[in-house]
Design a protein around this motif. Structure first.
Motif, PDB file in Angstrom:
ATOM      1  N   TYR A  15       2.146  -3.027  -6.454  1.00  0.00           N
ATOM      2  CA  TYR A  15       1.031  -2.204  -5.970  1.00  0.00           C
ATOM      3  C   TYR A  15       1.162  -1.707  -4.530  1.00  0.00           C
ATOM      4  N   LYS A  30      -0.052   1.587  -6.521  1.00  0.00           N
ATOM      5  CA  LYS A  30      -1.490   1.441  -6.767  1.00  0.00           C
ATOM      6  C   LYS A  30      -2.106   2.810  -7.072  1.00  0.00           C
ATOM      7  N   GLU A  31      -1.736   3.786  -6.249  1.00  0.00           N
ATOM      8  CA  GLU A  31      -2.212   5.159  -6.482  1.00  0.00           C
ATOM      9  C   GLU A  31      -1.753   5.652  -7.857  1.00  0.00           C
ATOM     10  N   GLN A  34      -3.802   4.273 -10.600  1.00  0.00           N
ATOM     11  CA  GLN A  34      -5.124   4.900 -10.684  1.00  0.00           C
ATOM     12  C   GLN A  34      -5.031   6.262 -11.392  1.00  0.00           C
ATOM     13  N   SER A  37      -4.389   5.882 -15.062  1.00  0.00           N
ATOM     14  CA  SER A  37      -5.591   5.441 -15.784  1.00  0.00           C
ATOM     15  C   SER A  37      -6.580   6.584 -15.992  1.00  0.00           C
ATOM     16  N   ASN A  38      -6.723   7.442 -14.979  1.00  0.00           N
ATOM     17  CA  ASN A  38      -7.625   8.593 -15.111  1.00  0.00           C
ATOM     18  C   ASN A  38      -7.148   9.537 -16.217  1.00  0.00           C
ATOM     19  N   THR A 125     -12.597   9.363 -11.774  1.00  0.00           N
ATOM     20  CA  THR A 125     -11.930   8.083 -11.586  1.00  0.00           C
ATOM     21  C   THR A 125     -12.437   7.073 -12.632  1.00  0.00           C
ATOM     22  N   VAL A 128      -8.826   0.983 -13.679  1.00  0.00           N
ATOM     23  CA  VAL A 128      -7.385   0.931 -13.954  1.00  0.00           C
ATOM     24  C   VAL A 128      -7.130   0.126 -15.226  1.00  0.00           C
TER      25      VAL A 128
END
Lengths: 495, 79
Positions: A15, A30-31, A34, A37-38, A125, A128
């Motif tokens: 991450y 980490k970004e 995200q 996941s979106n 958003t 995750v």
């Protein structure tokens, strides 16, 4: 499928580290998690379960790479669509692959109607979630379209099983990547060498460095190598030809592995390159899209003899999950040292061209090999193998050419040229230019004519690298002793 | 060398390599605006300019050539 779990695990474990450097901007794992996941959440709500091949506009941004992973977590395949390719070509691919949804990170959707577009830059958003769905071995990871002989590109589907076999065989080569590594990704996402260039680093938590689309590739690669001290690179040899006049200025001691694939790698350039990257192991890898990225490997030896043919380095031996044979016209294996067509088999081999039984019958065959009935793919590459098992590349058996690593069927160019020329005959040839890169020339059987319309037409049908860069005229095509158009003679018209 | 002379010579190089002259030699002109100016012809244009002006570009300088203005002033600084 372990591969997808491995991707999940690596992203979650790293991450805090950088996953991508795109246009001088870093993005952490980490970004990435995200954004994946979106996009995944949008895929779940908008794409039906039976829709398996999804279009992907190939931009150079985090959303595009995240889209690939998001699709894989959902057990779906991506079909790369280059927005710079002619619309008609992309439409042909969309129709063939039965694409109903396109993931697009552009400011304005590339494809306006008919298809559902998910704009991946404008998503909400979501929590995750990187846990993959149950994916079977036969499910497809991607379909790449390559140049086809009759004016229609042909689709090469690659399964998750194929891709896992490639990754397994790649690690077995022992060109290791760790989380500390900085890796080059110089390829258009419509080219399968891109898959290795982003996937291998992601699996180890390393950072992927991409090339912005508006930059001149070879000089930008050099700056990335020096300024960001890249440690791992996979490139096409034509980059070396571009860089060669500047080798004196290049010093990249940080580079540990320098791999080449996609075209013949000349020994002399490799020798000179090795002084620019004094600490790097240099390797020549080989393989068609049909056998998942690459499947044979040779490590260049510094200050010692290297096997070559006409100054071109050997492509080495089969990787772990591939078996190669060299056959004559009747599919019988030839003796050591004799030349024939290189054929490939094993876990990396595609299940067959997408909805193209005619092509499949031509390109694939079954043969008894080591006591088993094995499916082989004909590469169209003329090769021989020596007593050590090293394969030497001699040339093509057909009229295919390689332009900057892209496979080009010369007949596809001729097909479109003849349509534009209204029955005037034309032959496309691939010739080597002054800096040893391959260019496409077109010979037209006529007096000199205005070619503006012809070239305009070709640009609407073919990607830029397939549009001829030089045009010549001849009253009558010369014939060879078999009474066929003498392509060799026509080729000599270009320099 | 005078800016206008440099521009004229560069314009001639472009016409020779690209085999057309459908471009306006403004400072804001970029490769994207000109038909056929891709990475392959870029290499040939750069080599030809080096010959014409008897200069040598460094690899690092090539990335800074964002438009015609930048190219012309780089040539001027070298010749």
């Amino acid at each position: 499928m372990n591969l997808i779990f491995d991707i999940q695990k690596s992203i979650e474990e790293h991450y805090d580290r950088n996953a991508f450097c795109i246009g001088q901007e870093y993005h952490t794992y980490k970004e990435l998690a995200q954004v994946i996941s979106n996009i995944r959440s949008a895929i779940r709500s908008k794409i039906k379960g039976d829709e398996t091949a999804i279009g992907l506009i190939t931009n150079d941004d985090l959303q595009t790479y995240a889209s690939i992973i998001a699709l894989w977590l959902e057990g779906k395949a991506y079909v790369p669509l280059n927005p710079e390719f002619p619309l008609s070509r992309n439409h042909m691919i969309i129709t063939q692959a039965d694409i109903r949804t396109i993931l697009d990170s552009s400011e304005e959707n590339v494809f306006k109607d008919e298809h559902q577009t998910i704009a991946t830059k404008e998503l909400n958003t979501f929590p995750v979630d990187l846990t993959p769905l149950e994916v079977s071995k036969e499910d497809l990871a991607y379909i790449f379209f390559t140049s086809g002989t009759t004016g229609t590109p042909k689709g090469v589907p690659i399964t998750f099983d194929n891709l896992s076999a490639f990754i397994d065989a790649f690690w077995a080569l022992d060109y290791p990547i760790t989380k500390e590594d900085r890796c080059l990704q110089m390829f258009e996402l419509t080219f399968d060498l891109s898959v290795m260039s982003y996937l291998a680093p992601i699996l180890k938590g390393a950072c992927v460095y991409t090339i912005p689309k508006d930059e001149i590739k070879y000089s930008y690669i050099f700056e990335l190598m020096e300024d960001y001290e890249l440690t791992f690179s996979l490139m096409v040899p034509s980059i070396l030809h571009y860089l060669r006049p500047y080798f004196e200025e290049i010093d990249c001691p940080s580079l540990k592995y320098s791999l080449f694939c996609g075209e013949a790698l000349p020994l002399d350039v490799t020798q000179e390159w090795s002084t620019c990257v004094p600490n790097a192991a240099i390797a020549n890898v080989y393989g068609p899209t049909e056998c998942t990225i690459f499947c044979t490997d040779y490590t260049y030896v510094k200050n010692a003899e290297n096997k070559t043919h006409n100054g071109v380095l050997t492509i080495g031996r089969d990787m772990k999950n591939t078996a190669t044979i060299i056959v004559d016209n009747d599919n019988n294996e030839v003796a050591i040292g004799e030349s024939g067509e290189l054929c490939l088999s094993g876990a990396q081999l595609t299940p067959g061209y997408w909805k193209n039984e005619t092509k499949n019958k031509e390109a694939f065959f079954y043969k008894n090999y080591k006591g088993k009935n094995i499916r082989f793919y004909r590469t169209g590459d003329l090769c021989n193998v020596d007593a050590d098992g090293d394969i030497l590349y001699l040339g093509r058996v057909d009229f295919q050419a390689k332009i900057q690593g892209f496979r080009v069927e010369l007949s596809e160019i001729e097909f479109h040229a003849k349509v534009a020329l209204d029955k005037v005959n034309a032959v496309a040839v691939a010739f080597t230019n002054a800096i040893h890169n391959t260019e496409i020339g077109l010979v037209i059987e006529s007096d000199t004519i205005a070619t503006k319309d012809l070239l305009e037409y070709l640009k609407t049908k073919l990607p830029a690298y397939m549009v001829p860069t030089q045009i010549k005229y001849i009253q009558n095509f010369p014939l060879n002793t078999n009474g066929k158009t003498d392509r060799k003679k026509l080729k000599e018209m270009f320099s | 060398m005078e800016i206008t002379t440099i521009k004229e010579k560069v314009s001639n190089v472009l016409t020779t390599i690209l085999e057309h002259s459908n471009f306006e030699m403004s400072d804001e002109l970029t490769a994207k605006d000109v038909d056929g100016w891709d990475s392959l012809s870029h290499m040939m244009i750069i080599t030809k300019i080096e010959e014409e002006f008897d200069i040598r570009f460094k690899l690092r300088e090539l990335n800074k050539l964002k438009n015609m203005g930048a190219l012309v002033s780089l040539i001027q600084s070298k010749s």
